[in-house]
Design an enzyme around this catalytic site. Structure first.
Site, mmCIF file in Angstrom:
data_model
loop_
_atom_site.group_PDB
_atom_site.id
_atom_site.type_symbol
_atom_site.label_atom_id
_atom_site.label_comp_id
_atom_site.label_asym_id
_atom_site.label_seq_id
_atom_site.Cartn_x
_atom_site.Cartn_y
_atom_site.Cartn_z
ATOM 1 C CB CYS A 97 8.912 17.475 67.057
ATOM 2 S SG CYS A 97 7.233 17.303 67.700
ATOM 3 C CB CYS B 270 4.774 20.230 65.999
ATOM 4 S SG CYS B 270 5.216 20.121 67.738
ATOM 5 C CG ASP C 4 12.474 23.162 25.551
ATOM 6 O OD1 ASP C 4 11.914 22.843 24.497
ATOM 7 O OD2 ASP C 4 12.838 24.322 25.819
ATOM 8 C CG ASP D 163 13.604 27.852 28.643
ATOM 9 O OD1 ASP D 163 13.203 27.072 27.757
ATOM 10 O OD2 ASP D 163 14.045 28.979 28.409
ATOM 11 C CG ASP E 158 9.384 23.696 27.783
ATOM 12 O OD1 ASP E 158 9.079 22.862 26.918
ATOM 13 O OD2 ASP E 158 10.343 24.475 27.677
#
Length: 717
Positions: free
Chosen positions: A32, A35, A432, A611, A615
């Site tokens: 939960c 927790c 990009d 990518d 970047d």
């Protein structure tokens, strides 16, 4: 024993950076929000721990620390009542918790159904003798049910109390036990009413919610298990003396030579040393079309070898492979402390003392008003039951679980659960260009190729870079047996340099490749210490789905921009084609970061999509970020979302889903708060019995769950 535990953690951890390590621990007793908060707080307080994130679906905690020695992670969790152990991959294929929940649910359902039938007869006006017999039969059914099915809630509640804490299960346990004790007292005293039906029905509906939550989380985990099964358990290692042996995947180390037969999956990331074949790289690209490979080509773990045998030199161990990284990404969708999750956690933390005080106040109020302790206890039990925190506790995680599942279905991984919330608030998208908006390049049709020797040198450097221009040159060079490059170093945003046959060569930007000589030239150049050797110009093609993705984002009201390291002559045509009004060219990595910071200072929240190696700083600096799985390793590690395949439709899909999830979270909060504002006064005023309170509580929880299920809709961006 403590020293041995730390040694185990040290050996099982993986290094993520210089002096920093990370490990995953199994914590079976986490179930939960309370927790989660407790475990994360305990671990974060240990010296050296930088981050602790619990994944409720997998009951795992990911811990990152710095320093030469592992903190006492296992000991700290043991002392807090959450015994933990090192996570093993095979554990994810087992699900003992589901069987335990289903058995408890079956017992509670059987008892609740039969006691309810007996209660109908009692309410219908049974004579006192028959009523007393029915009460004893109900007690005989209820007591074993409460003892067996109730342990799902009693055990965690007792563990929390033993360590001086209160969790979500405590008020549930108090409510069930109070209703049972009051009913047993009335039965012994020959009273007219008993509430065994309330106790067993409460257990039944709570267990229904627990089972539904478990099933939904398991469905979200199914994608993770599917990927884990793509990894072989062992690999055939070729030794230097000519012998071979099968080693467990965990024993594979970088530099080992592996034989991958046709029909086998590649066990770890590596570079092909010899052999030619066709590879199914759908795990990386999302496309099942076979890809031809030969010597010097890179292969990723999980790829399927379709044709001939390959000898592969491992470049990473099992934990550092591309497949392992994707599995970790898919397993972290619920991690992170999103603002809404923190708000729900704080509300849940306040719930236990507030509601217990209100229940006690109701008991004392009715005892003082009527002098009837039986009536007062009934009101107190009804207050406890009707204000059960299940709806509030489910408000955020149920939506995030459903969002994660929908993203998994579209092969989009989330590094941090808070990223879904941040993505919903994005108002600008910065792309990009090379490798993101464009996918693949070819030499321009009017290019004049240099002599074979010069082209082979460019290819020798290009094979060691992920930049599209470098890969294009590597594929263009005639033959595979070219010169070998050594001493390689790639400069983000500039190019790659290396030594070939005792001479230094550079492939990349003109100003960098020809440095320190002044250069006004544009494009990609190959140069040595003696000067310019060749200039290359390229033609780019748009990534699949780029037009549609940009159009969908524009229709959603987002501002669009291109941030590129290429010159204006290369960026402007792409911006015109996609009708993106804002673009910045010739940006170094620091320039992209500066642009993002300027936008942030103006109050904008930017989604960065990139990518490349250059970047990574921008992906980390943006409000939220995305990268394709084909991105450089550091780019994937810096992004909040990683999508498989080469279709940019993943970007508007994820953004639309995040916005819908945000709306559902707001709705769930409103539903949970409205329910408690209505239910609490009604129960306090004594207008409901414990049984009606149990039914009302279950209705509120189911309402929140059903609302979260609306995210399953097939509406696409």
């Amino acid at each position: 024993r403590a020293a041995a535990s730390r040694r185990e953690v040290d050996l099982a951890s993986r290094q993520v950076a210089a002096g920093r390590h990370e490990i995953e621990l199994s914590v079976p007793d986490v179930h939960c929000a309370s927790c989660i908060r407790t475990v994360e707080t305990i671990l974060a307080a240990l010296p050296g721990v930088e981050r602790a994130r619990v994944n409720l679906s997998t009951r795992r905690v990911s811990v990152r620390w710095s320093g030469a020695e592992a903190p006492p992670l296992l000991e700290a969790l043991e002392q807090a009542g959450y015994p933990a152990h090192l996570f093993e991959r095979e554990e994810s294929l087992k699900d003992p918790e589901f069987g335990r929940l289903m058995r408890a649910l079956a017992v509670a359902g059987f008892a609740a159904m039969n006691i309810m039938l007996l209660s109908v007869a009692i309410w219908s006006g049974a004579d006192p003798a028959t009523r007393q017999i029915f009460h004893w039969i109900s007690a005989a059914l209820a007591l074993p049910c409460v003892a067996y099915s109730g342990r799902i809630f009693f055990t965690p509640a007792w563990q929390a109390l033993r360590h001086g804490r209160a969790n979500m299960d405590l008020p549930i346990s108090v409510g069930v036990l109070s209703a049972t004790a009051l009913s047993l007292y009335d039965t012994v005293q020959g009273g007219a009413y008993a509430y065994f039906d309330a106790a067993t029905s409460l257990l039944f509906v709570l267990l229904v919610g627990r089972v539904l939550d478990h099933v939904m989380r398991e469905k979200a985990r199914s994608a993770v298990r599917g990927l884990e099964q793509m990894s072989p358990r062992s690999a055939l290692v070729l030794r230097e003396d000519g012998s071979s042996a099968y080693l467990a995947l965990s024993e594979i180390a970088p530099g080992m030579r592996l034989l991958v037969a046709a029909g086998d999956r590649v066990p770890v990331d590596g570079r092909i040393e010899s052999g030619t074949s066709l590879i199914d790289r759908s795990i990386v690209t999302g496309e099942s079309t076979p890809c031809p490979v030969a010597a010097d080509d890179l292969v990723q773990a999980g790829s399927l070898n379709l044709a001939g045998p390959l000898t592969v030199v491992a470049s990473a161990g099992a934990d550092g492979s591309f497949l392992a990284e994707i599995v970790r990404l898919m397993g972290t969708a619920e991690e992170g402390r999103a603002r809404y999750r923190r708000l729900a956690d704080r509300a849940a933390a306040l719930y236990v003392p507030i509601v217990h005080c209100l229940a006690g106040a109701g008991l004392l109020f009715w005892l003082a008003k009527t002098g009837d302790w039986h009536r007062a206890v009934s009101v107190g039990v009804a207050v406890l039951v009707i204000t059960c925190p299940c709806a509030l506790g489910l408000a955020v995680p149920m939506v995030h679980v459903m969002a994660a599942r929908r993203l998994f279905e579209r092969r989009i991984m989330v590094r941090d659960g808070s990223a879904i919330e941040r993505l919903a608030k994005a108002d600008t998208v910065a792309f990009d260009k090379t490798g993101t908006l464009t996918c693949g390049v070819s030499l321009a049709s009017d290019s004049r190729l240099p002599e074979d020797r010069v082209l082979a040198i460019a290819a020798a450097l290009g094979r060691h870079s992920n930049h599209p221009h470098a890969r294009c040159l590597a594929a263009t060079a005639p033959g595979r047996d070219g010169p070998l490059a050594s001493g390689l170093a790639e400069e983000p945003g500039q190019g790659i340099e290396g030594w070939i046959e005792g001479r230094r060569y550079r492939l990349g930007r003109a100003a960098w490749a020809l440095a320190p000589a002044a250069a006004e030239r544009d494009g990609t150049l190959l140069a040595s210490d003696d000067g310019l050797l060749a200039a290359f110009s390229f033609e780019e093609k748009l990534r699949r789905g780029a037009q549609a993705a940009v159009g969908a984002l524009r229709a959603a009201g987002l501002e669009l921009a291109i941030l590129s390291g290429d010159g204006a002559a290369a960026v402007a045509p792409i911006a015109r084609t996609l009708a993106i009004p804002t673009f910045e060219s010739a940006l170094l990595p620091s320039g992209k970061v500066d642009w993002l910071r300027d936008r942030a200072m103006q109050g904008h929240k930017v989604l960065m999509v990139g990518d490349g190696l250059n970047d990574a700083p921008a992906l980390a600096a943006a409000h939220v970020s995305m990268a394709p799985a084909t991105a450089a390793d550091i780019g994937r590690q810096s992004a909040d979302f990683v999508f498989l395949g080469d279709d940019l439709a993943a970007v508007p899909f994820a953004h639309d889903l995040a916005r819908r999830a945000s709306r559902l979270v707001h709705q769930n909060f409103a539903l949970a708060i409205a329910y408690n504002l209505v239910a609490l006064p009604v129960a306090f005023l004594g207008q409901v019995t414990p049984l009606i309170a149990a039914l009302a509580m279950s209705a509120s929880s189911l309402t929140v769950v059903v609302n979260a299920l609306r995210l399953r809709g097939r509406r696409e961006s």
